[in-house]
Every structure is written in structure tokens, then in C-alpha cells.
Design an enzyme around this catalytic site. Structure first.
Site, short mmCIF file in Angstrom:
data_model
loop_
_atom_site.label_atom_id
_atom_site.label_comp_id
_atom_site.label_asym_id
_atom_site.label_seq_id
_atom_site.Cartn_x
_atom_site.Cartn_y
_atom_site.Cartn_z
N LYS A 1 0.83 -1.21 0.00
CA LYS A 1 0.00 0.00 0.00
C LYS A 1 0.86 1.26 0.00
O LYS A 1 1.59 1.53 0.94
CB LYS A 1 -0.91 0.01 1.22
CG LYS A 1 -1.84 1.23 1.26
CD LYS A 1 -2.74 1.20 2.47
CE LYS A 1 -3.63 2.44 2.53
NZ LYS A 1 -4.52 2.43 3.70
N SER B 1 -9.04 3.34 2.32
CA SER B 1 -8.06 3.90 1.40
C SER B 1 -7.15 2.84 0.77
O SER B 1 -6.29 3.16 -0.04
CB SER B 1 -7.19 4.93 2.14
OG SER B 1 -6.50 4.28 3.21
N SER C 1 -10.07 1.01 6.56
CA SER C 1 -9.44 1.12 5.25
C SER C 1 -8.93 -0.18 4.67
O SER C 1 -8.52 -0.22 3.52
CB SER C 1 -8.28 2.12 5.31
OG SER C 1 -8.76 3.41 5.57
#
Length: 373
Positions: free
Chosen positions: A74, A129, A154
Site C-alpha cells: 500500500k 483507502s 481502510s
């Protein structure tokens, strides 16, 4: 899509090589990513160097539990938190998409070619996210495993909306750069066994189970945690998934009894994140910790829908917070896992959220691993 464990077994046995596994992943990304926009960066040369190094370690007789597994990490700083995975033989192939400038973190990611889309329906968001990690990197089969971080849901929200498994660790159990203490590392995978392999690499070997008779874990169901107003369809699908777990013997659902009524964690979460009224945060956290403590003295697990609604369009969520059912457990620190629960009428997935007492990630993985749908 071959699982992480299957790739590693093939590389360890000599049936395949890490270079072959990584080359195949890079080819899939090159072919599909212009549509899904899952990656912000792809590190082709570095990934192939890493794969060759893994093959050399295998040839030297080293045992690597995740040998040659291509992973997404990520964001551009993702490799910093993936050290144990790399040590176990994983090869980062690129940085997955996260929200870019001007994008709402609840809504989408921004990849090399534009806005990240949900692989089930391109007009829907994958969630945020950890959008790129869930959307194409894992759900579309580009890589079998991608790292995430979960500050308000997220990992779990994009896992639910993209139909994959998403594990959030107990806050503070693994290193996190988040100074508020709200965020915890996590992972997105296509199967629970790969999430378990991630956990073994990150947390070390499981403790030896104690003696005594084994029993079926108990679970309590809550549709809205006492404050949220979730839509009927994700509630129905998640409740049906909870009953399938019970029918499989993975859990024993307890009678509802007195319903769980948490304080809405939103104001407290926002105060901690943005430096607001910390008195509110202390009060809400204390109330919810007390009520959750009582629940986990009665049951081993709490089951809820992962999100209050289905995946929305790219114009944003409006006034509805997709975090309504997840951020309570960032405030409290409990580990939680989103498991695919089924498809809504719009053809998009929703999730079942499993929450356990702090430090009981192994229980979450064991119960989720009993799902056979």
C-alpha cells in the site's frame, strides 16, 4: 488465480521459480492495470532482482514460507512495513493506489492511469483507502496478497466491496507509523489461508494451544452496533453469512439478549485524528471499552455487516459514512476481519465483519477459514 501458499510451495519444491511467478504477475498488471488503475507505481526491475534473490536463497537451502509470492504494498512507502514478508520470501512488485490529491479517503484511489475502479462494476468505488490493494491487485487476481493499513476501516471496507478477505490487526500489536494510535496494519487476500500465512510471517508462530476440551467459539450478532442505521440488504446478506458459519459448526450463535449499544465513535475518532475535543474522545472510548469488555466476557466474537451500505459511485458517499460499522474498532483497538458475505442486487459484494478480543487474530482466522462459500 493461484494462492500465495500454492505459489510458495511450487517455488520451494522446484516446480516453479520466483522469477516465473513474478514475471507472470508483472504481465497481468501490464495487461489489466490500464483499466483498473490499481497501482501507483510498478517496480519491474526491482521485482525481478528480488525474485532472483529468492531463487538463490532457495537454491542455498533456505526455507522460505512465502517463497516467490508477488505482492502489492500500500502506497510508495509500503515496503517499509513489509520487511517480515520480504524476509519470508515475498517480492513486492509495486505500490498500490491510494487516494491522491483532492480525493476523499472514503471514496477511491488514484493509480498510474487514473481513478481506481471496482472490478465488479467499474462505475463503483472499490472503497478506501486500501483501494488499489483490494480492487485489482487482489480481487482481479493480479497478485494473491497485498498489504493495507486500517485507520477507520481502510482494509475491511475495500475488502467487503471487492469481495476479498481483509484482516485488521489489534492496534499496537504490529508497528504502525500512525501517531494517533487509530491505524493498524492489515492484509487483503483472496482466501483466508493466505491471510493466515501473512499473519504467521508478521506475528511469528502461533502459541501452542492450551490443554482441555476444545469448544465451538460463541458469537453475538449486531446489525448496527446500537447507533448505525445500515441498509437492509447488507444486513440481510451478512446475517445469512453468519448463519452459514453457524451451520458449518464454526461458531455457536448466542441468543440476542440485551442488544449491544455502543456510543457513535465518529466524534471521538475525528477528535483524535484532527485534534478536536479530546474530552469527547476519552468519554466515548471509556463507554465503548466498558460495553465491549462486557460483550467479550459473554462471547468470543462479535458479528456485524462490514459496511452500512453497498459500494457507491465515484461521485462519493454523500452524507453516509462507509466507516459507520468499522471505526469503532479502531477506537477500541480490537482485531477485525471482513469476510465475503454475498452479492447484492447491484452485482457488487458486501462483507461480514468478525471482531474478537484484543490479541485474538488466530481466532478470527480459524473461524473465517471454516467458510466454504
Amino acid at each position: 488465480m493461484t494462492s500465495a501458499r500454492e505459489i510458495a510451495a511450487a517455488v520451494r519444491s522446484g516446480a516453479s521459480t520466483a522469477v516465473e511467478a513474478v514475471t507472470a504477475a508483472l504481465a497481468r498488471i501490464e495487461r489489466v492495470d490500464p483499466v483498473l488503475c490499481a497501482f501507483a507505481e510498478v517496480w519491474e526491475e526491482a521485482a525481478l532482482r528480488g525474485a532472483r534473490a529468492v531463487d538463490e536463497r532457495i537454491a542455498a537451502g533456505e526455507h522460505l514460507p512465502l517463497a516467490g509470492v508477488p505482492i502489492g504494498v500500500k502506497g510508495r512507502r509500503g515496503p517499509r512495513g513489509a520487511g517480515p514478508l520480504i524476509a519470508a520470501g515475498c517480492v513486492p512488485v509495486g505500490a498500490t493506489a491510494v487516494p491522491g490529491p483532492g480525493t476523499a479517503w472514503q471514496t477511491w484511489g488514484l493509480g498510474r492511469y487514473g481513478r481506481t475502479v471496482n472490478p465488479w462494476r467499474y462505475d463503483r468505488t472499490p472503497g478506501g483507502s486500501s483501494a488499489g490493494s483490494a480492487a485489482a491487485a487482489v480481487a482481479a487476481g493480479l497478485v494473491p496478497l497485498a498489504t493495507g493499513s486500517d485507520g477507520a476501516g481502510s482494509v475491511r471496507i475495500p475488502a467487503a466491496w471487492c469481495g476479498v478477505v481483509g484482516l485488521k490487526a489489534t492496534n499496537g500489536r504490529l508497528p504502525s507509523a500512525d501517531r494517533t494510535g487509530l491505524a493498524a496494519p492489515g492484509v487483503l487476500t483472496r482466501c483466508v489461508a493466505d491471510a493466515e500465512a501473512y499473519w504467521r510471517a508478521m506475528a511469528g508462530p502461533a502459541e501452542t494451544p492450551g490443554g482441555g476440551e476444545r469448544r465451538t467459539p460463541t458469537a453475538l450478532w449486531s446489525a448496527g452496533l446500537g447507533f448505525a442505521g445500515p441498509d437492509s440488504e447488507p444486513v440481510a446478506l451478512a446475517r445469512a453469512a453468519a448463519h452459514r458459519l453457524a451451520d458449518a459448526g464454526a461458531v455457536r450463535l448466542l441468543p440476542p439478549g440485551r442488544p449491544l449499544r455502543l456510543e457513535d465513535p465518529g466524534p471521538a475518532w475525528l477528535a483524535l485524528r484532527d485534534g478536536g475535543d479530546l474530552g469527547t474522545a476519552v468519554r466515548v472510548r471509556a463507554v465503548n471499552d466498558r460495553r465491549l469488555g462486557a460483550l467479550f466476557r459473554r462471547a468470543d466474537l462479535l458479528l456485524t455487516p462490514t459496511t452500512p451500505c453497498a459500494a457507491h459511485g465515484h461521485d462519493g458517499p454523500g452524507d453516509r459514512y462507509s466507516t459507520a460499522l468499522t471505526w469503532a474498532f479502531n477506537l477500541s483497538g480490537h482485531p477485525a476481519l471482513s469476510l465475503p458475505a454475498g452479492l447484492g442486487r447491484d452485482g457488487c459484494p458486501v462483507g461480514l465483519q468478525l471482531v474478537a478480543a484484543p490479541g485474538r487474530e488466530e481466532l478470527l482466522l480459524a473461524v473465517a477459514g471454516s467458510a466454504r462459500w
